[in-house]
Design a protein around this motif. Structure first.
Motif, PDB file in Angstrom:
ATOM      1  N   ASP A 131      -5.093 -55.014  30.541  1.00 45.49           N
ATOM      2  CA  ASP A 131      -4.073 -53.973  30.726  1.00 45.49           C
ATOM      3  C   ASP A 131      -2.726 -54.538  31.167  1.00 45.49           C
ATOM      4  N   ARG A 142      -6.563 -47.979  31.319  1.00 48.76           N
ATOM      5  CA  ARG A 142      -7.345 -48.161  32.544  1.00 48.76           C
ATOM      6  C   ARG A 142      -8.795 -47.745  32.319  1.00 48.76           C
ATOM      7  N   VAL A 373      -9.378 -43.623  39.618  1.00 50.09           N
ATOM      8  CA  VAL A 373      -8.849 -44.142  38.357  1.00 50.09           C
ATOM      9  C   VAL A 373      -8.145 -43.032  37.578  1.00 50.09           C
ATOM     10  N   VAL A 377      -4.212 -42.850  36.313  1.00 45.98           N
ATOM     11  CA  VAL A 377      -3.824 -42.677  34.908  1.00 45.98           C
ATOM     12  C   VAL A 377      -2.953 -41.436  34.732  1.00 45.98           C
TER      13      VAL A 377
END
Length: 460
Positions: A131, A142, A373, A377
């Motif tokens: 990434d 991600r 996560v 994002v």
């Protein structure tokens, strides 16, 4: 799992609540005692909640099934997605195709497992830092990165050198001067350089803003003097991310300046430190080390703001959860092996409950990490999500691994008796270290209390 978890959690909550009220909490004139009674009623009305642990074990490991009502439409998707799963399969296939005997022989969870040749191949294929998006490589989402993460624990390969180096690379992307950014990020993306972190000092570990490491300007150069502790991967690193003090006149979070500088310079001396979790870290001494101002990141005296972006990379649990899941899987493999009398450890009712609790904690950690996560994002900036995930994941990993080692004693205390129990015991030691990485659990509790619960600061 949800029922046991709720019953377990509510008991803790009401205990703390009564004590918070002190003597008033014991008085019938205050409502907190009603919450205490109601919590006990709701958690015990169906019987001992720990009986759920036996049901969990039966359904997970004995093949027991039960007819369930239709759940209806579920609006939350907990999967990483088809694209992420495809990338995880692609990476696994690539890695398995590279596993020559000499690479296999290097496998270890510490920095000792770093294999420069294999690392270079990963970097060239865009898999070392998927990434990062440097040197024209495809930027993986991600979700793709997280879907692929468990594979490294599955094969027993270290991610520490790559994780630390990616930290340095991302800080260079954010803050380095253009010419220096091209140098540092380019070398890292090509697999030609590794990084290390220079934050902790002998008198300031988790309190990074207490740094005393001196950087004094001399024309277009800086002269660095001081000592850094726990520079993990420093013995292999080409660059180090440094927090220094350039002005002593203000408050401790003022007068800080950060650098990403080469490690192969005169005046830098490393002394190894061997740790509980089979890792080699370092004490690093800097004596009149001269570096160009082009290695400075951010403005002079603005190190606190730069450092804040760095801490955001570490205050999360998603990087640790793969080890927790792998530990659970290896514990089950050990537990299913028949012992001398023909019975397997998993037949022991006590161990079954230990494993069931560990399975619940693994599920809760998974959800907390996925929320963290997802929030990253989606641009949802809740500073408490990372500390919640990190603290819960690392602490339950330690407690559960420790409980499994205890249940397997004394054989669990001798390395080489069973490779799966060896893994659990190693995870126990790794996990206690993980509760320290990126700020101790106590620091994260303070962050959660302040940022999520709105409580006053617990430290100056």
């Amino acid at each position: 799992m949800a029922y046991w978890w709720a019953a377990h959690s509510v008991d803790q909550a009401v205990q703390h609540s009564v004590r918070t009220f002190g003597g008033y909490g014991l008085s019938l004139e205050y409502d907190v005692q009603l919450y205490f009674r109601r919590a006990k009623l709701l958690s015990l009305i169906a019987g001992d909640p720990n009986a759920e642990l036996d049901r969990i074990a039966a359904r997970l490991w004995d093949g027991e099934t039960v007819a369930l009502p239709r759940a209806g439409e579920v609006e939350i998707d907990f999967e990483w997605g088809a694209e992420a799963d495809a990338y995880a399969a692609e990476l696994r296939s690539f890695v398995e195709g590279q596993m020559t005997p000499d690479i296999e022989a290097k496998k270890h969870h510490s920095t000792a497992g770093h294999h420069p040749g294999f690392h270079k191949k990963l970097a060239e294929a865009g898999h070392a830092y998927p990434d990062l998006g440097a040197d024209g490589q495809k930027v993986r989402s991600r979700y793709e990165v997280m879907a692929a993460a468990p594979m490294w624990e599955d094969i027993g390969w270290t991610r520490t050198p790559i994780a630390v180096t990616e930290f340095v690379a991302k800080m260079a992307q954010l803050w380095s001067q253009p010419e220096t950014k091209e140098e540092i990020v380019g070398a890292i993306a090509r697999g030609e350089a590794l990084g290390a972190l220079g934050f902790s000092e002998p008198q300031s570990g988790s309190d990074v803003f207490g740094t005393k490491f001196s950087a004094v300007r001399d024309g277009d150069e800086w002269v660095l003097n001081g000592q850094k502790m726990f520079t993990t991967n420093g013995h292999q690193a080409d660059y180090i991310l440094m927090l220094t003090r350039t002005d002593n006149s203000g408050k401790k979070h003022q007068g800080l300046t950060m650098f990403i500088m080469p490690m192969k310079l005169p005046g830098i001396e490393l002394h190894p430190v061997y740790t509980l979790q089979d890792e080699k870290t370092n004490i690093t001494y800097f004596t009149d080390v001269r570096i160009s101002d082009r290695y400075r990141i951010g403005e002079v005296g603005d190190g606190a703001r730069v450092m804040a972006s760095a801490l955001g990379f570490e205050h999360g649990g998603s990087g640790y959860h793969a080890a927790q899941t792998a530990m659970m899987r290896r514990a089950l493999t050990w537990a299913r092996k028949p012992s001398g009398n023909g019975a397997a450890p998993i037949d022991n009712p006590f161990l079954r409950r230990v494993l069931a609790r560990a399975a619940i904690n693994d599920e809760v950690a998974d959800v907390l990490c996925r929320r963290q996560v997802w929030a990253d994002v989606e641009g949802i900036h809740d500073i408490s999500y990372g500390p919640m995930a990190k603290m819960f994941t690392t602490e339950t990993m330690y407690r559960d691994a420790s409980a499994i080692v205890e249940a397997g004693a004394p054989g669990s205390l001798v390395r080489g008796v069973d490779p799966d129990m060896d893994y659990v015991e190693t995870t126990m030691r790794r996990a206690i270290a993980m509760t320290v990485y990126g700020g101790t659990s106590e620091v994260h509790r303070s962050l959660i209390a302040e940022k999520s619960l709105g409580m006053p600061k617990s430290r100056s």
